[in-house]
Design a protein around this motif. Structure first.
Motif, short mmCIF file in Angstrom:
data_model
loop_
_atom_site.label_atom_id
_atom_site.label_comp_id
_atom_site.label_asym_id
_atom_site.label_seq_id
_atom_site.Cartn_x
_atom_site.Cartn_y
_atom_site.Cartn_z
N THR A 100 0.82 -1.20 0.00
CA THR A 100 0.00 0.00 0.00
C THR A 100 0.86 1.26 0.00
OG1 THR A 100 -1.79 -1.11 1.16
CG2 THR A 100 -1.75 1.29 1.28
N SER A 103 2.29 2.17 -3.39
CA SER A 103 1.36 2.32 -4.51
C SER A 103 1.35 3.75 -5.04
CB SER A 103 -0.06 1.95 -4.08
OG SER A 103 -0.56 2.90 -3.15
N LYS A 106 -1.10 6.01 -2.99
CA LYS A 106 -0.60 6.58 -1.73
C LYS A 106 0.49 7.62 -1.99
CE LYS A 106 -3.42 4.76 1.11
NZ LYS A 106 -4.42 4.41 0.07
#
Length: 249
Positions: A100, A103, A106
């Motif tokens: 995450t 990514s 983000k």
């Protein structure tokens, strides 16, 4: 019109400051104002580094293109996109967060939230009668900036904000007319209309420079943009960002 809007509309960049330093109270008010900005999902993915060491400021000024006001000001803030503390959260909570944090989504959240915080800080500073200028030139050599500020993995210094008491205030540069940037319901992609709008704005900018320099400059905005965007700068950034653990997937 209220005082907040008056402050926003009166903005102009300041590049010459007196020697008067900001007080601790002013610095804390500016940082608290930055923290009051909206943040996606309460992630708060930024850190603000205040630089008081003159030698560090001098080196940052050199990196930024020998801009003297990066060293000589009332205070220097460096705004960093920061997922380092979130990596620590992953360890604390025994959660796998790497995918995450790496990514593109983000990465965008970190950039947007940091910019929102910085603009809050800028408006707060100007509301206190101070002048400000954003410094994107730190990105000329980010590896050196990271070394100077001792930033860890998953932290990227994005830009600085110099703040202080102005020696003088320059005239405001005319922004694009409202109808150029504000559209209702849908994007207006008619190129002939865009060209006509750009010619209109070129006339405004040409007049601004002509008056400001007593006829020595006659730039147009489209000419400036063609030169600026035609000049390849900081082309290392993609590799640098990924090397810091951002935007990898």
């Amino acid at each position: 019109m209220n005082q907040v809007i008056e402050t926003i509309l009166a903005h102009r960049s300041v590049r010459q400051f007196t020697e008067e330093a900001l007080t601790t109270e002013q610095i804390e008010l500016i940082v608290r104002s930055a923290q009051a900005a909206s943040t996606s999902s309460f992630i708060q993915p930024y850190t603000i580094i205040g630089v008081t060491d003159y030698e560090v400021k001098r080196k940052l000024a050199e990196i930024a293109g020998n801009q003297s006001y990066v060293a000589n000001n009332g205070y220097l803030f460096v705004f960093c996109a920061d997922f380092y503390r979130h990596e620590v959260i992953g360890e604390m909570e025994e959660a796998e967060l790497s995918s995450t944090l790496e990514s593109t989504e983000k990465f965008m959240v970190a950039l947007i939230d940091t910019a929102l915080a910085a603009q809050n800080a800028a408006i707060a500073a100007e509301s206190l009668g101070l002048g400000i200028c954003y410094i994107g030139g730190l990105r000329n050599h980010l590896e050196e900036v990271c070394q100077l500020l001792e930033t860890p993995q998953r932290v990227i210094p994005l830009f600085a904000l110099v703040v202080g008491y102005p020696v003088k205030l320059n005239e405001q540069k005319p922004r694009l007319p409202l109808h150029h940037v504000f559209k209702e319901n849908k994007y207006e992609a008619n190129q002939e209309k865009i060209r006509n709008d750009l010619h209109e704005y070129n006339d405004i900018i040409h007049q601004y420079y002509h008056e400001r320099t007593a006829g020595k400059r006659g730039d147009t905005w489209t000419n400036q943009m063609a030169k600026t965007l035609g000049n390849k700068v900081r082309m290392y950034m993609n590799d640098f960002v990924k090397g810091k653990g951002f935007n990898k997937q």
